[in-house]
Design a protein around this motif. Structure first.
Motif, PDB file in Angstrom:
ATOM      1  N   GLU A  17     -10.635   0.497   0.960  1.00 41.82           N
ATOM      2  CA  GLU A  17     -10.646   0.494   2.418  1.00 41.82           C
ATOM      3  C   GLU A  17      -9.625   1.436   3.054  1.00 41.82           C
ATOM      4  O   GLU A  17      -9.576   1.585   4.262  1.00 41.82           O
ATOM      5  CB  GLU A  17     -10.406  -0.944   2.926  1.00 41.82           C
ATOM      6  CG  GLU A  17     -11.457  -1.918   2.441  1.00 41.82           C
ATOM      7  CD  GLU A  17     -11.185  -3.329   2.933  1.00 41.82           C
ATOM      8  OE1 GLU A  17     -10.481  -3.470   3.959  1.00 41.82           O
ATOM      9  OE2 GLU A  17     -11.662  -4.273   2.304  1.00 41.82           O
ATOM     10  N   GLY A  18      -8.776   2.015   2.232  1.00 41.39           N
ATOM     11  CA  GLY A  18      -7.822   2.968   2.776  1.00 41.39           C
ATOM     12  C   GLY A  18      -6.661   2.349   3.527  1.00 41.39           C
ATOM     13  O   GLY A  18      -5.984   3.035   4.299  1.00 41.39           O
ATOM     14  N   PHE A  19      -6.418   1.022   3.329  1.00 42.80           N
ATOM     15  CA  PHE A  19      -5.290   0.358   3.998  1.00 42.80           C
ATOM     16  C   PHE A  19      -4.009   0.569   3.196  1.00 42.80           C
ATOM     17  O   PHE A  19      -3.344  -0.375   2.799  1.00 42.80           O
ATOM     18  CB  PHE A  19      -5.546  -1.151   4.137  1.00 42.80           C
ATOM     19  CG  PHE A  19      -6.551  -1.489   5.193  1.00 42.80           C
ATOM     20  CD1 PHE A  19      -6.571  -0.792   6.402  1.00 42.80           C
ATOM     21  CD2 PHE A  19      -7.471  -2.499   4.995  1.00 42.80           C
ATOM     22  CE1 PHE A  19      -7.498  -1.113   7.375  1.00 42.80           C
ATOM     23  CE2 PHE A  19      -8.401  -2.819   5.961  1.00 42.80           C
ATOM     24  CZ  PHE A  19      -8.420  -2.129   7.159  1.00 42.80           C
ATOM     25  N   SER A  20      -3.648   1.801   2.915  1.00 40.48           N
ATOM     26  CA  SER A  20      -2.464   2.069   2.107  1.00 40.48           C
ATOM     27  C   SER A  20      -1.203   1.703   2.884  1.00 40.48           C
ATOM     28  O   SER A  20      -1.193   1.661   4.119  1.00 40.48           O
ATOM     29  CB  SER A  20      -2.406   3.541   1.701  1.00 40.48           C
ATOM     30  OG  SER A  20      -2.174   4.347   2.842  1.00 40.48           O
ATOM     31  N   ILE A  21      -0.154   1.420   2.143  1.00 39.81           N
ATOM     32  CA  ILE A  21       1.136   1.091   2.762  1.00 39.81           C
ATOM     33  C   ILE A  21       1.606   2.253   3.636  1.00 39.81           C
ATOM     34  O   ILE A  21       2.081   2.057   4.762  1.00 39.81           O
ATOM     35  CB  ILE A  21       2.177   0.777   1.673  1.00 39.81           C
ATOM     36  CG1 ILE A  21       1.781  -0.479   0.890  1.00 39.81           C
ATOM     37  CG2 ILE A  21       3.561   0.627   2.282  1.00 39.81           C
ATOM     38  CD1 ILE A  21       1.738  -1.739   1.720  1.00 39.81           C
ATOM     39  N   ARG A  22       1.452   3.482   3.141  1.00 45.96           N
ATOM     40  CA  ARG A  22       1.896   4.659   3.900  1.00 45.96           C
ATOM     41  C   ARG A  22       1.122   4.804   5.205  1.00 45.96           C
ATOM     42  O   ARG A  22       1.704   5.089   6.266  1.00 45.96           O
ATOM     43  CB  ARG A  22       1.718   5.924   3.053  1.00 45.96           C
ATOM     44  CG  ARG A  22       2.199   7.193   3.756  1.00 45.96           C
ATOM     45  CD  ARG A  22       2.023   8.410   2.882  1.00 45.96           C
ATOM     46  NE  ARG A  22       2.802   8.283   1.652  1.00 45.96           N
ATOM     47  CZ  ARG A  22       2.778   9.188   0.673  1.00 45.96           C
ATOM     48  NH1 ARG A  22       1.998  10.257   0.780  1.00 45.96           N
ATOM     49  NH2 ARG A  22       3.521   9.032  -0.408  1.00 45.96           N
ATOM     50  N   ALA A  23      -0.192   4.551   5.151  1.00 47.88           N
ATOM     51  CA  ALA A  23      -1.009   4.682   6.364  1.00 47.88           C
ATOM     52  C   ALA A  23      -0.603   3.634   7.402  1.00 47.88           C
ATOM     53  O   ALA A  23      -0.477   3.952   8.604  1.00 47.88           O
ATOM     54  CB  ALA A  23      -2.484   4.537   6.006  1.00 47.88           C
ATOM     55  N   GLN A  24      -0.399   2.382   6.990  1.00 49.85           N
ATOM     56  CA  GLN A  24       0.019   1.340   7.930  1.00 49.85           C
ATOM     57  C   GLN A  24       1.381   1.675   8.545  1.00 49.85           C
ATOM     58  O   GLN A  24       1.585   1.517   9.757  1.00 49.85           O
ATOM     59  CB  GLN A  24       0.112  -0.014   7.201  1.00 49.85           C
ATOM     60  CG  GLN A  24      -1.235  -0.562   6.735  1.00 49.85           C
ATOM     61  CD  GLN A  24      -1.069  -1.881   5.995  1.00 49.85           C
ATOM     62  OE1 GLN A  24      -0.503  -2.829   6.524  1.00 49.85           O
ATOM     63  NE2 GLN A  24      -1.558  -1.916   4.752  1.00 49.85           N
ATOM     64  N   LYS A  25       2.286   2.134   7.715  1.00 48.55           N
ATOM     65  CA  LYS A  25       3.636   2.439   8.188  1.00 48.55           C
ATOM     66  C   LYS A  25       3.615   3.559   9.230  1.00 48.55           C
ATOM     67  O   LYS A  25       4.281   3.476  10.279  1.00 48.55           O
ATOM     68  CB  LYS A  25       4.508   2.829   6.996  1.00 48.55           C
ATOM     69  CG  LYS A  25       5.958   3.122   7.359  1.00 48.55           C
ATOM     70  CD  LYS A  25       6.751   3.466   6.103  1.00 48.55           C
ATOM     71  CE  LYS A  25       8.198   3.806   6.454  1.00 48.55           C
ATOM     72  NZ  LYS A  25       8.976   4.168   5.233  1.00 48.55           N
ATOM     73  N   THR A  26       2.840   4.598   8.955  1.00 52.03           N
ATOM     74  CA  THR A  26       2.768   5.724   9.894  1.00 52.03           C
ATOM     75  C   THR A  26       2.216   5.282  11.244  1.00 52.03           C
ATOM     76  O   THR A  26       2.765   5.607  12.302  1.00 52.03           O
ATOM     77  CB  THR A  26       1.875   6.835   9.310  1.00 52.03           C
ATOM     78  OG1 THR A  26       2.429   7.277   8.058  1.00 52.03           O
ATOM     79  CG2 THR A  26       1.795   8.010  10.265  1.00 52.03           C
ATOM     80  N   GLN A  27       1.130   4.490  11.216  1.00 51.97           N
ATOM     81  CA  GLN A  27       0.505   4.018  12.454  1.00 51.97           C
ATOM     82  C   GLN A  27       1.467   3.142  13.265  1.00 51.97           C
ATOM     83  O   GLN A  27       1.570   3.270  14.488  1.00 51.97           O
ATOM     84  CB  GLN A  27      -0.759   3.214  12.111  1.00 51.97           C
ATOM     85  CG  GLN A  27      -1.887   4.039  11.532  1.00 51.97           C
ATOM     86  CD  GLN A  27      -2.713   4.735  12.604  1.00 51.97           C
ATOM     87  OE1 GLN A  27      -2.583   4.473  13.797  1.00 51.97           O
ATOM     88  NE2 GLN A  27      -3.554   5.676  12.184  1.00 51.97           N
ATOM     89  N   LEU A  28       2.177   2.264  12.593  1.00 49.90           N
ATOM     90  CA  LEU A  28       3.060   1.332  13.300  1.00 49.90           C
ATOM     91  C   LEU A  28       4.312   2.032  13.839  1.00 49.90           C
ATOM     92  O   LEU A  28       4.799   1.684  14.930  1.00 49.90           O
ATOM     93  CB  LEU A  28       3.451   0.171  12.366  1.00 49.90           C
ATOM     94  CG  LEU A  28       2.301  -0.772  11.977  1.00 49.90           C
ATOM     95  CD1 LEU A  28       2.796  -1.861  11.045  1.00 49.90           C
ATOM     96  CD2 LEU A  28       1.651  -1.394  13.217  1.00 49.90           C
TER      97      LEU A  28
END
Length: 480
Positions: A17-28
């Protein structure tokens, strides 16, 4: 506003699903810059499912919330925090208790606003619905298992291994407990003390009066699978009556310790001794024997405060009350003291004339029976010693390679089976031998022995000597 970020991803979600830790961190972090939030900590649960709250970073976040180091928790999406409506409601309630808000970027869920706080109430409704739905499904599944004669979960009780197979030496302890309770008339506490003194533990734990009682009360040992609790006095426990839940029972496919008849027998005795909640102590000598002379119901003991001593201690006097009066007040039999019944019983017994010739004849008969029992006991002891010697010989023959391991196991199984059977007979005979003095004492005037008996002896003597009697106010004891 000081906030913390919570990031979570499972291995499957990260790949699919692409919910990587890096992606979440960048968005937040971008979201915090836009809203002028100060990030003081980032909590990461990498590879943990959201099915429950048993996650290390989440636990640490909740601990830190108590210290007041931040004012809000920010997540990328609600399912990063939890997938359970019930858990979400509980977590938000916990954070709210420490003045910490909750913000989800994707769903625009923000408890810092009035609309966000109103959502908590809505979540509470869904959480309650989820709890009841899960409970209903679990019960349906467990009921079906019970109806099929299968256990509905949990560990097997003492006496069985993890696969439901019997453990012989534990089975012997269970049978002995029933024998001590029924034949030797020992209390739960005395049984526990006896077992503990002999070094017999309950899977590493000491026996207690409560565990002895629960063991005797467990229908599983009678081959019965049960979901819910057994009826008492025709009524189910309050929690089942409120929900109108029927207790389900069926015959299991496991090997029982006792027959159902044996179970019902000692369960009735346990119930009689309890006296429906009032007669849990042995001060009530006539519980199970005394009946109401007006309605015929059983009468149970209760303690009533009568007066205070000069030293401030309270004197509590045993009384008896009619069961129907206690339950629904449909009988108006007065409450009366135990000493009053004691006086009437002694008066009745003193009026009985025992034929001396019969007494002597009975004593001779008992002595003859006792001598015969002693002979049988000595023979059984010799037979048990012989079995022990034979077992040693079989083991010696195996060491000398005169027999194979299979033959050794077969012979030892046979010897153990015989030993178990003989030991059971020996226990029964020794119990009968101990009871003989008590039988002799029953030929002696009860009025002579009564003053020197303690509460336990009075209770036991009454149960063995008397069957049932009624009390009618202003009248003497009427035998039934």
């Amino acid at each position: 506003m000081k906030v913390v970020l919570y990031l979570r991803v499972s291995t499957i979600e990260q790949a699919e699903e692409g919910f990587s830790i890096r992606a979440q961190k960048t968005q937040l972090l971008d979201y915090c810059r836009v809203n002028d939030y100060e990030v003081v900590e980032i909590y990461i649960d990498d590879g943990y499912s959201a099915k429950d709250t048993n996650r290390p970073a989440l636990k640490q976040l909740l601990k830190d919330a108590e210290k007041g180091q931040f004012k809000a928790v920010l997540v990328y999406k609600l399912d990063r925090f939890t997938r359970s409506v019930r858990d979400l409601y509980d977590l938000l309630g916990y954070l709210s208790g420490f003045g910490v808000d909750f913000v989800s970027k994707q769903e625009k869920f923000d408890t810092t606003t009035a609309m966000g706080r109103a959502m908590i109430g809505i979540l509470g409704v869904f959480a309650q619905f989820e709890r009841e739905l899960i409970s209903e499904r679990v019960r349906m599944g467990q009921e079906q298992k019970v109806k099929e004669g299968k256990r509905h979960g949990g560990r097997y009780p003492y006496g069985y291994d993890n696969e439901g197979k019997i453990i012989p030496h534990e089975f012997e302890v269970l049978r002995r407990i029933r024998h001590m309770y029924m034949k030797e008339r020992m209390s739960y506490k005395k049984i526990a003390i006896q077992l503990n003194q002999e070094g017999i533990t309950r899977r590493g734990y000491e026996w207690r009066a409560s565990t002895v009682a629960m063991t005797l009360e467990n229908p599983f040992y009678a081959g019965i699978i049960q979901y819910g609790e057994r009826m008492a006095n025709g009524k189910y426990p309050q929690r089942y009556r409120d929900k109108k839940i029927e207790v389900i029972r069926s015959i299991g496919d496991h090997e029982p310790v006792w027959t159902q008849e044996e179970y019902e027998e000692h369960y009735r005795l346990m119930h009689m001794r309890k006296g429906s909640g009032y007669s849990r102590k042995l001060e009530y000598w006539f519980t199970g024997l005394l009946r109401c002379g007006r309605c015929g119901s059983a009468m149970h003991g209760r303690l009533t405060t009568s007066r205070k001593r000069k030293d401030g201690s309270i004197v509590r006097t045993p009384y008896y009350i009619c069961n129907r009066r206690k339950d629904n007040d449909t009988c108006r039999m007065p409450i009366f003291r135990q000493v009053h019944i004691e006086h009437l019983v002694m008066e009745y017994i003193n009026n009985l004339q025992i034929d001396q010739a019969l007494k002597v004849s009975e004593q001779r008969k008992i002595k003859k029976q006792q001598a015969n029992i002693e002979k049988q006991i000595q023979k059984l002891k010799r037979d048990l010693e012989s079995i022990k010697e034979r077992k040693k010989k079989w083991q010696y023959m195996f060491v000398e390679e005169l027999i194979t391991a299979d033959i050794l196991r077969e012979r030892l199984d046979e010897e153990n089976s015989k030993e178990m059977e003989l030991q059971q007979k020996l226990d029964e005979l020794q119990s009968r031998e101990r009871e003989t003095p008590a039988i002799q004492n029953m030929l002696v005037s009860m009025a002579d022995l009564w003053p020197v008996m303690n509460d336990e002896e009075k209770k036991r003597y009454s149960t063995r000597s008397l069957k049932r009697f009624e009390y009618i106010p202003q009248k003497k004891i009427q035998k039934v």
